[in-house]
Design an enzyme around this catalytic site. Structure first.
Site, mmCIF file in Angstrom:
data_model
loop_
_atom_site.group_PDB
_atom_site.id
_atom_site.type_symbol
_atom_site.label_atom_id
_atom_site.label_comp_id
_atom_site.label_asym_id
_atom_site.label_seq_id
_atom_site.Cartn_x
_atom_site.Cartn_y
_atom_site.Cartn_z
ATOM 1 N N GLY A 17 0.776 -1.232 0.000
ATOM 2 C CA GLY A 17 0.000 0.000 0.000
ATOM 3 C C GLY A 17 0.807 1.281 0.000
ATOM 4 N N HIS A 115 1.000 1.250 -13.227
ATOM 5 C CA HIS A 115 1.778 0.097 -13.682
ATOM 6 C C HIS A 115 3.257 0.473 -13.693
ATOM 7 C CE1 HIS A 115 2.651 -3.621 -15.778
ATOM 8 N NE2 HIS A 115 3.446 -2.917 -16.563
ATOM 9 N N GLU A 148 -10.774 -3.565 -20.658
ATOM 10 C CA GLU A 148 -10.861 -5.017 -20.480
ATOM 11 C C GLU A 148 -9.542 -5.720 -20.773
ATOM 12 O OE1 GLU A 148 -14.307 -6.760 -22.267
ATOM 13 O OE2 GLU A 148 -15.582 -5.129 -21.513
ATOM 14 N N ASP A 151 -3.434 -3.785 -18.743
ATOM 15 C CA ASP A 151 -2.350 -2.807 -18.934
ATOM 16 C C ASP A 151 -2.390 -2.147 -20.317
ATOM 17 O OD1 ASP A 151 -1.474 -3.535 -16.396
ATOM 18 O OD2 ASP A 151 -0.049 -5.005 -17.147
ATOM 19 N N GLU A 180 6.415 6.629 -8.843
ATOM 20 C CA GLU A 180 4.998 6.249 -8.741
ATOM 21 C C GLU A 180 4.301 7.108 -7.691
ATOM 22 O OE1 GLU A 180 4.034 2.090 -8.408
ATOM 23 O OE2 GLU A 180 5.879 1.498 -9.423
HETATM 24 C C1 GRF Z 1 3.457 -0.880 -7.605
HETATM 25 O O1 GRF Z 1 4.726 -1.052 -8.154
HETATM 26 C C2 GRF Z 1 2.448 -0.668 -8.696
HETATM 27 O O2 GRF Z 1 2.959 -0.004 -9.808
HETATM 28 C C3 GRF Z 1 2.068 -2.072 -9.079
HETATM 29 O O3 GRF Z 1 2.051 -2.778 -7.861
HETATM 30 C C4 GRF Z 1 2.944 -2.141 -6.936
HETATM 31 C C5 GRF Z 1 2.143 -1.843 -5.711
HETATM 32 O O4 GRF Z 1 2.944 -1.360 -4.676
HETATM 33 N N1 GRF Z 1 0.808 -2.108 -9.775
HETATM 34 P P1 GRF Z 1 2.274 -0.729 -3.395
HETATM 35 O O5 GRF Z 1 1.379 -1.796 -2.773
HETATM 36 O O6 GRF Z 1 1.493 0.465 -3.808
HETATM 37 O O7 GRF Z 1 3.417 -0.383 -2.478
#
Ligand code: GRF
Length: 212
Positions: A17, A115, A148, A151, A180
């Site tokens: 998370g 992603h 659907e 990615d 991210e």
């Molecule tokens: C992240 O790298 C996200 O891009 C991918 O899953 C991972 C989740 O990490 N979809 P977190 O649980 O948000 O730390």
């Protein structure tokens, strides 16, 4: 000018998370156009549940194991909770289940995913190892609308990082993850602002290959 009503966001998780935490941190700003109103995990031991609880956000486990071989019923249970909480936007943040058309259609155009690659490169799993194996010099992350096909939805925002000599998947992954945590709040801010009834649509592009 009247303040913009904050959109109600539900976050689906399966793991630690950290992206959820980044969204929660951003949404503490009263000017942020979205509030995290519900967190749902498919795994009872997901670390993100504790993150949600620490922020006093309603957090539920709807375990896929309670719906053996019945993805549709699992997603129906998730949808019921999303709707009960008045959720307008769904953010997938490390949600490790393939979605069926049921949930995707229900939130068509209102469901985002993050992603860990520069899509359309490296959809699927193990993106950092695959990027290193391919020898790319730039890697990164993407926030896109969920459709659907896994990615593959329209790209809303991307952030790039350099691949450095001696990188391992873990080193590269940590560099991407830091981006991210900036990109998802940025993308949600722009997306929520642009939903009907609010400011004009914008798209985001964040490209900072030398700034990590
Ligand atoms: C992240 O790298 C996200 O891009 C991918 O899953 C991972 C989740 O990490 N979809 P977190 O649980 O948000 O730390």
């Amino acid at each position: 000018m009247a303040p913009v009503r904050r959109k109600r966001v539900g976050v689906l998780i399966s793991g630690r998370g950290s992206n959820l935490a980044a969204l929660l941190a951003a949404s503490r700003d009263a000017a942020f156009p979205a509030e995290i109103a519900l967190v749902i995990s498919n795994l009872a031991n997901a670390g993100g549940l504790a993150v949600a609880e620490a922020h006093r956000i309603p957090a539920l486990t709807i375990a896929h194991r309670d719906f053996p071989r019945d993805r549709a019923r699992h997603e129906a249970a998730i949808t019921t909770e999303l709707e009960r909480h008045g959720i307008e936007i769904v953010c997938l943040a490390g949600y490790m289940r393939l979605l069926t058309p049921f949930l995707v259609t229900r939130f068509a155009g209102r469901m985002l995913n993050i992603h860990p690659s520069l899509l359309p490169a490296f959809p699927g799993l193990d993106t950092h190892a695959r990027a290193l194996a391919a020898g790319v010099k730039l890697h990164g992350c993407t926030v896109h609308l969920v459709t659907e096909r896994m990615d593959e939805g329209p790209i809303l925002a991307q952030a790039a990082v350099p691949v450095r000599p001696g990188d391992t998947p873990n080193l590269l992954g940590a560099r991407v993850l830091a981006q991210e945590h900036l990109l998802y709040p940025l993308a949600l801010r722009l997306f929520a602002s642009a939903l009907p009834g609010t400011a004009a649509a914008e798209t985001a592009a964040l490209c900072n290959p030398v700034s990590d």
